[in-house]
Design a protein around this motif. Structure first.
Motif, PDB file in Angstrom:
ATOM      1  N   SER A 200      13.657  63.978  19.938  1.00 52.35           N
ATOM      2  CA  SER A 200      13.687  63.117  20.821  1.00 52.35           C
ATOM      3  C   SER A 200      12.064  62.452  20.969  1.00 52.35           C
ATOM      4  O   SER A 200      11.342  63.225  20.912  1.00 52.35           O
ATOM      5  N   THR A 201      12.262  61.063  20.507  1.00 54.25           N
ATOM      6  CA  THR A 201      10.977  60.524  20.216  1.00 54.25           C
ATOM      7  C   THR A 201      10.859  59.088  21.165  1.00 54.25           C
ATOM      8  O   THR A 201      10.830  58.069  20.366  1.00 54.25           O
ATOM      9  N   PRO A 202      10.995  59.183  22.580  1.00 48.65           N
ATOM     10  CA  PRO A 202      10.843  57.868  23.297  1.00 48.65           C
ATOM     11  C   PRO A 202       9.703  56.968  23.137  1.00 48.65           C
ATOM     12  O   PRO A 202       8.574  57.423  22.627  1.00 48.65           O
ATOM     13  N   GLY A 203       9.997  55.689  23.533  1.00 45.12           N
ATOM     14  CA  GLY A 203       8.927  54.834  23.549  1.00 45.12           C
ATOM     15  C   GLY A 203       9.017  53.476  23.002  1.00 45.12           C
ATOM     16  O   GLY A 203       8.865  52.475  23.410  1.00 45.12           O
ATOM     17  N   HIS A 204       9.639  53.372  21.607  1.00 42.95           N
ATOM     18  CA  HIS A 204      10.057  52.275  21.020  1.00 42.95           C
ATOM     19  C   HIS A 204      11.052  51.650  21.995  1.00 42.95           C
ATOM     20  O   HIS A 204      11.017  50.492  22.543  1.00 42.95           O
ATOM     21  N   THR A 205      12.060  52.485  22.291  1.00 44.29           N
ATOM     22  CA  THR A 205      13.259  52.064  23.446  1.00 44.29           C
ATOM     23  C   THR A 205      13.305  53.536  24.140  1.00 44.29           C
ATOM     24  O   THR A 205      12.623  54.475  23.768  1.00 44.29           O
ATOM     25  N   PRO A 206      13.775  53.198  25.076  1.00 45.55           N
ATOM     26  CA  PRO A 206      13.964  54.587  26.306  1.00 45.55           C
ATOM     27  C   PRO A 206      14.316  55.962  25.709  1.00 45.55           C
ATOM     28  O   PRO A 206      14.012  56.914  26.051  1.00 45.55           O
ATOM     29  N   GLY A 225      13.024  56.581  12.248  1.00 47.67           N
ATOM     30  CA  GLY A 225      13.579  55.574  12.979  1.00 47.67           C
ATOM     31  C   GLY A 225      12.352  54.557  13.133  1.00 47.67           C
ATOM     32  O   GLY A 225      11.522  54.340  12.218  1.00 47.67           O
ATOM     33  N   ASP A 226      12.093  53.975  14.475  1.00 45.30           N
ATOM     34  CA  ASP A 226      11.143  53.131  14.739  1.00 45.30           C
ATOM     35  C   ASP A 226       9.781  53.817  15.457  1.00 45.30           C
ATOM     36  O   ASP A 226       9.305  53.156  16.279  1.00 45.30           O
ATOM     37  N   ALA A 227       9.784  55.006  15.508  1.00 47.87           N
ATOM     38  CA  ALA A 227       8.927  55.574  15.852  1.00 47.87           C
ATOM     39  C   ALA A 227       7.475  55.236  15.718  1.00 47.87           C
ATOM     40  O   ALA A 227       6.478  55.228  16.474  1.00 47.87           O
ATOM     41  N   VAL A 228       7.382  54.753  14.366  1.00 50.26           N
ATOM     42  CA  VAL A 228       6.455  54.078  13.764  1.00 50.26           C
ATOM     43  C   VAL A 228       6.895  52.856  12.782  1.00 50.26           C
ATOM     44  O   VAL A 228       7.938  53.289  12.033  1.00 50.26           O
ATOM     45  N   GLY A 247       2.556  54.732  26.395  1.00 54.59           N
ATOM     46  CA  GLY A 247       2.509  56.272  26.375  1.00 54.59           C
ATOM     47  C   GLY A 247       3.178  57.049  25.689  1.00 54.59           C
ATOM     48  O   GLY A 247       2.889  57.955  24.962  1.00 54.59           O
ATOM     49  N   GLN A 248       4.368  56.874  26.021  1.00 55.27           N
ATOM     50  CA  GLN A 248       5.651  57.812  25.290  1.00 55.27           C
ATOM     51  C   GLN A 248       5.522  57.273  23.895  1.00 55.27           C
ATOM     52  O   GLN A 248       5.651  58.390  23.014  1.00 55.27           O
ATOM     53  N   SER A 249       5.138  56.159  23.178  1.00 60.13           N
ATOM     54  CA  SER A 249       5.156  56.076  21.767  1.00 60.13           C
ATOM     55  C   SER A 249       4.159  56.928  21.254  1.00 60.13           C
ATOM     56  O   SER A 249       4.371  57.337  20.286  1.00 60.13           O
ATOM     57  N   LEU A 267       6.592  62.675   5.922  1.00 57.45           N
ATOM     58  CA  LEU A 267       7.170  61.365   6.895  1.00 57.45           C
ATOM     59  C   LEU A 267       7.586  60.313   6.005  1.00 57.45           C
ATOM     60  O   LEU A 267       7.053  59.791   5.244  1.00 57.45           O
ATOM     61  N   TRP A 268       8.876  59.927   6.249  1.00 61.13           N
ATOM     62  CA  TRP A 268       9.410  58.805   5.695  1.00 61.13           C
ATOM     63  C   TRP A 268       9.607  57.644   7.029  1.00 61.13           C
ATOM     64  O   TRP A 268      10.485  57.745   7.571  1.00 61.13           O
ATOM     65  N   ILE A 269       8.820  56.560   6.819  1.00 62.02           N
ATOM     66  CA  ILE A 269       8.742  55.550   7.543  1.00 62.02           C
ATOM     67  C   ILE A 269       9.663  54.512   7.274  1.00 62.02           C
ATOM     68  O   ILE A 269       9.461  53.834   6.212  1.00 62.02           O
ATOM     69  N   ASN A 270      10.571  54.379   7.936  1.00 59.82           N
ATOM     70  CA  ASN A 270      11.609  53.338   7.831  1.00 59.82           C
ATOM     71  C   ASN A 270      11.535  52.193   7.067  1.00 59.82           C
ATOM     72  O   ASN A 270      11.838  51.686   6.436  1.00 59.82           O
ATOM     73  N   HIS A 271      10.608  51.341   7.895  1.00 51.48           N
ATOM     74  CA  HIS A 271      10.331  50.042   7.755  1.00 51.48           C
ATOM     75  C   HIS A 271       9.140  49.706   6.732  1.00 51.48           C
ATOM     76  O   HIS A 271       8.761  48.722   6.534  1.00 51.48           O
ATOM     77  N   ASP A 272       8.386  50.954   6.419  1.00 52.02           N
ATOM     78  CA  ASP A 272       7.164  50.720   5.651  1.00 52.02           C
ATOM     79  C   ASP A 272       7.750  50.331   3.871  1.00 52.02           C
ATOM     80  O   ASP A 272       8.034  51.298   3.228  1.00 52.02           O
ATOM     81  N   LYS A 273       7.622  49.188   3.564  1.00 51.26           N
ATOM     82  CA  LYS A 273       8.296  48.785   2.461  1.00 51.26           C
ATOM     83  C   LYS A 273       7.676  49.480   1.307  1.00 51.26           C
ATOM     84  O   LYS A 273       8.509  49.817   0.284  1.00 51.26           O
ATOM     85  N   PRO A 274       6.390  49.657   0.977  1.00 54.87           N
ATOM     86  CA  PRO A 274       5.906  50.121  -0.079  1.00 54.87           C
ATOM     87  C   PRO A 274       6.470  51.543  -0.263  1.00 54.87           C
ATOM     88  O   PRO A 274       6.623  51.865  -1.615  1.00 54.87           O
ATOM     89  N   SER A 275       6.396  52.232   0.794  1.00 55.26           N
ATOM     90  CA  SER A 275       6.908  53.820   0.363  1.00 55.26           C
ATOM     91  C   SER A 275       7.999  53.837   0.266  1.00 55.26           C
ATOM     92  O   SER A 275       8.674  54.565  -0.589  1.00 55.26           O
TER      93      SER A 275
END
Ligand SMILES: [Zn+2]
Length: 287
Positions: A200-206, A225-228, A247-249, A267-275
């Motif tokens: 559970s990593t709320p903050g981007h959405t509830p 996801g979009d936690a980052v 704060g939750q983020s 850590l696989w950051i979904n939207h980070d295009k280079p990685s």
């Protein structure tokens, strides 16, 4: 006679020991069954589920790179569990974009979305049809993560209760509310063996959630996801201005950071295009 008496006694003895022995063997069988059921993730495919060009990075990185464009990757992750079958983590932006070479502009975000290939086409590329996907777990209900759900009428959608309630309150529903849903609350060891754990990593959405996956060769991976959104946002703990709770983020990023340390996870950051570009994509896979 003596022999036959001994035999008789031994048979009677066996009769008396019977119930205990049965319990013993039942326990052995139960342990055996539990071991057989405890599965593992033997494949993880990274699937290209769209990409976007944005005009201004500062919308996602407040105060940074004002007016500087940035490209986004967008992945789905197909996970095969040895006893539970296929789980899809996020379903990407709608497959309909694949027919639109110019993509679709989202003025509110200054972002244009594209799809080079469809999710269904990528699944077919690894020999699967939609009905082979048993579970779909959604990081959150934004359109770049929850498109195409209608293509999987047999799959159970696993989502945080808070996210589902958030979705229900929206004027436009992310997908048919009649779809088979499994609501969860908080962290969840999906298959009971520690191989696929919802965080559970709320903050981007509830009710935003991330996913911890244990692979035999690759080790632990956290799918954000979009936690980052970007590596630089992670390094500086930056929170987009439009997240539902800052704060939750930040707390969710700290939680992920702690788990990365405990599990020595990537850590696989979904939207980070280079990685994302550097990762193997389907039909190749991680073990
Ligand atoms: Zn997103």
């Amino acid at each position: 006679m003596a022999t036959s008496t001994a035999s008789a006694r031994s048979i009677r003895g066996a009769g008396r020991e019977g119930p205990l022995r049965s319990v013993f063997w039942a326990m052995i069988l139960l342990v055996g069954a539990a071991t057989a059921e405890a599965g593992e993730v033997d494949r993880l495919y990274v699937i290209d589920c769209g990409w976007a060009h944005a005009l201004d990075q500062s919308r996602w990185s407040p105060g940074v790179n004002d007016g500087v464009p940035i490209d986004f990757s967008d992945n789905c992750y197909l996970i095969h569990h040895s006893s539970e079958g296929y789980l899809l983590w996020d379903t990407g932006i709608t497959d309909r974009l694949a027919a639109l070479p110019e993509g679709v502009n989202v003025p509110a975000l200054g972002q244009t979305w594209h799809r080079t290939q469809t999710l269904l086409g990528s699944l077919a590329g690894v020999g699967l049809k939609p009905s082979d996907v048993r579970y779909i777990a959604l990081s959150h209900i934004h359109p770049d993560h929850a498109g195409n759900i209608g293509e999987f009428p047999d799959a159970i959608v696993i989502i945080q209760k808070a996210e589902w309630e958030y979705a229900q309150a929206l004027p436009q529903k992310p997908f048919n509310p009649e779809h088979h849903i499994r609501e969860i609350a908080g962290d969840n060891d999906l298959f009971g063996d520690g191989s696929v754990v919802i965080l559970s990593t709320p903050g981007h959405t509830p009710g935003h959630q991330s996913l911890l996956v244990r692979l035999q060769k690759t080790g632990y991976v956290v799918l954000t996801g979009d936690a980052v959104h970007f590596q630089s946002n992670w390094d500086n703990r930056r929170v987009p201005g439009f997240n539902t709770d800052k704060g939750q983020s930040v707390a969710s990023m700290e939680k992920i950071s702690r788990i990365l340390g405990e599990k020595r996870a990537q850590l696989w950051i979904n939207h980070d295009k280079p990685s994302s570009d550097a990762r193997l994509h389907a039909p190749k896979f991680y073990e």
